[in-house]
Scaffold this active site. Structure first.
Site: not given
Ligand SMILES: NC(=O)c1ccc[n+]([C@@H]2O[C@H](COP(=O)([O-])OP(=O)(O)OC[C@H]3O[C@@H](n4cnc5c(N)ncnc54)[C@H](OP(=O)(O)O)[C@@H]3O)[C@@H](O)[C@H]2O)c1
Length: 393
Positions: A119, A273
């Site tokens: 990252y 989303f």
């Molecule tokens: N192992 C792997 O291969 C892998 C792959 C991808 C991700 N990850 C891990 O998973 C974590 C989370 O994944 P992700 O960031 O892909 O997806 P997520 O947590 O599903 O979504 C994050 C996005 O959602 C928004 N969000 C969060 N809470 C919200 C709410 N209550 N209302 C509206 N929007 C909201 C955030 O924007 P705002 O900032 O505007 O809130 C952000 O852009 C990452 O930080 C990483 O550590 C791991």
């Protein structure tokens, strides 16, 4: 897939509140009042308006256990994905603001923070280390090796050879500013290094005290079994949410249940989303947002998939929940050894996400929701062909 829902009781343990508040004592806030605002903010309160100075409140006291035996790890029921604070999620607030948000997450009860070497690369780990330094020993930072990074740049290749994993471990320890990594995941499978060899390397690092536990991301049940037989796993981290439930069908969740391994769903709100905040007009930062490369985030796909968000909204409306809370509540209800790691850059979203635990729905309610969501075909793949090649080994 239905059999997974609520088949086990939540294993909730109370936080040691006294110890927690003690550790939070440094967080007392001070305010600088700009001139002209004193009448509003600094007027002496009447007796009626005096609000007792409360210690910082834990919004989310629930704890869960990932893994069993020596591999067990007690963590907050929801973790925090640090990635989006400076990588892959468009623009974010400045570092000071992000650190404040991370401290707020700790104050509200989060004990699990997720990052990875790739990252940034590197800058996300550095940020997590700096932000969480005041809480060393009180919270866990989990990180991931596997993607090759040379001179700060990802090469697109995988390297989980013994030498590289050992080198990456040392470098992660330095960036995270810790003496031991609480949970070290292999980020993606390396075709050139059998998983048994990776497990042996990790076993050495555990013996040396540099790593406490380990996990794998996006692997098959067979790989999980082979790895677990050499060095017991604490958690599998793979994508899992209401628009991607493959781990229910490919045996990964069943294998975790059978072997007593925890499961950490990443992107639990489907990269934002399912919150309803994104739509076909959303413009992603073309220098720092991988959603623009994902088939599900094209305008056409988002327009079509909005039907799913509408179902979540309808479900939430009569229960006082937002669609993001519905998405995470559904995951949390699946099993007590599941710990989603949503990421956010906003304090309001953090609070909203942690408040998911305030709502309890019955298994029948979750099943009815699930049935309705599954009746809608999702438009667009989750990854492009290149990204898909790296998962499911
Ligand atoms: N192992 C792997 O291969 C892998 C792959 C991808 C991700 N990850 C891990 O998973 C974590 C989370 O994944 P992700 O960031 O892909 O997806 P997520 O947590 O599903 O979504 C994050 C996005 O959602 C928004 N969000 C969060 N809470 C919200 C709410 N209550 N209302 C509206 N929007 C909201 C955030 O924007 P705002 O900032 O505007 O809130 C952000 O852009 C990452 O930080 C990483 O550590 C791991």
């Amino acid at each position: 897939m239905n059999k997974d829902i609520m088949e086990e009781n939540n294993n909730t343990s109370e936080v040691n509140r006294r110890g927690f508040f003690k550790s939070m004592a440094f967080m007392g806030a001070t305010f600088m009042l700009p001139s002209g605002f004193d009448k509003i903010f600094a007027a002496a309160p009447s007796d009626k308006t005096i609000i007792k100075n409360k210690a910082p409140s834990i919004v989310m006291p629930e704890r869960r256990i990932l893994g069993t035996g020596k591999a067990a790890m007690e963590v907050s029921a929801l973790g925090f994905g640090v990635m989006g604070m400076n990588y892959n999620r468009s623009q974010s607030p400045d570092k000071k603001q992000c650190i404040k948000l991370i401290h707020s997450a700790v104050e509200k009860g989060v004990t699990l923070f997720d990052t990875a070497i790739v990252y940034g690369p590197l800058i996300n780990e550095e940020f997590a280390g700096e932000a969480l330094r005041p809480f060393k020993g009180q919270v866990a930072i989990t990180t991931k090796f596997g993607h090759e990074v040379i001179n700060g740049k990802a090469t697109g290749r995988q390297d989980s050879s013994r030498k590289t994993v050992r080198q990456y471990c040392e470098e992660s320890l330095r960036r995270l500013k810790v003496e031991t990594i609480e949970l070290f995941y292999q980020h993606r499978f390396d075709r050139n290094t059998p998983v048994e060899d990776v497990a042996e390397t990790i076993a050495e690092l555990i013996k040396e005290g540099k790593v406490q536990r380990w996990g794998l991301c996006e692997v098959t049940p067979e790989t999980i079994r082979r790895a677990h037989a050499v060095q017991p796993l604490t958690a599998i981290q793979s994508e899992y949410h209401m628009m991607w439930n493959v781990v229910e069908k490919n045996g990964v969740l069943d294998t975790c249940r059978e072997l007593g391994i925890g499961f950490v769903p990443y992107s639990p709100i489907n990269r934002g989303f399912l919150s309803g905040n994104l739509n076909e007009y959303t413009v992603f930062d073309n220098t720092n947002d991988n959603r623009q490369t994902l088939p599900r985030f094209t305008p056409d796909a988002m327009r079509a998939n909005m039907k799913i968000v509408e179902v979540l909204n309808r479900f939430g409306r009569t229960r006082g929940m937002t669609s993001a809370q519905v998405a995470m509540g559904w995951l949390l209800a699946k099993a007590p050894w599941i710990v989603p790691i949503p990421g956010t850059t906003k304090i309001s979203h953090l609070e909203e996400n942690l408040r998911t635990l305030d709502f309890k729905c019955t298994p029948e309610e979750w099943l009815a929701l699930e049935k309705e969501v599954l009746s809608i075909s999702v438009v667009g793949d989750r990854y492009n062909a290149e990204q898909e090649k790296q998962v499911g080994h």
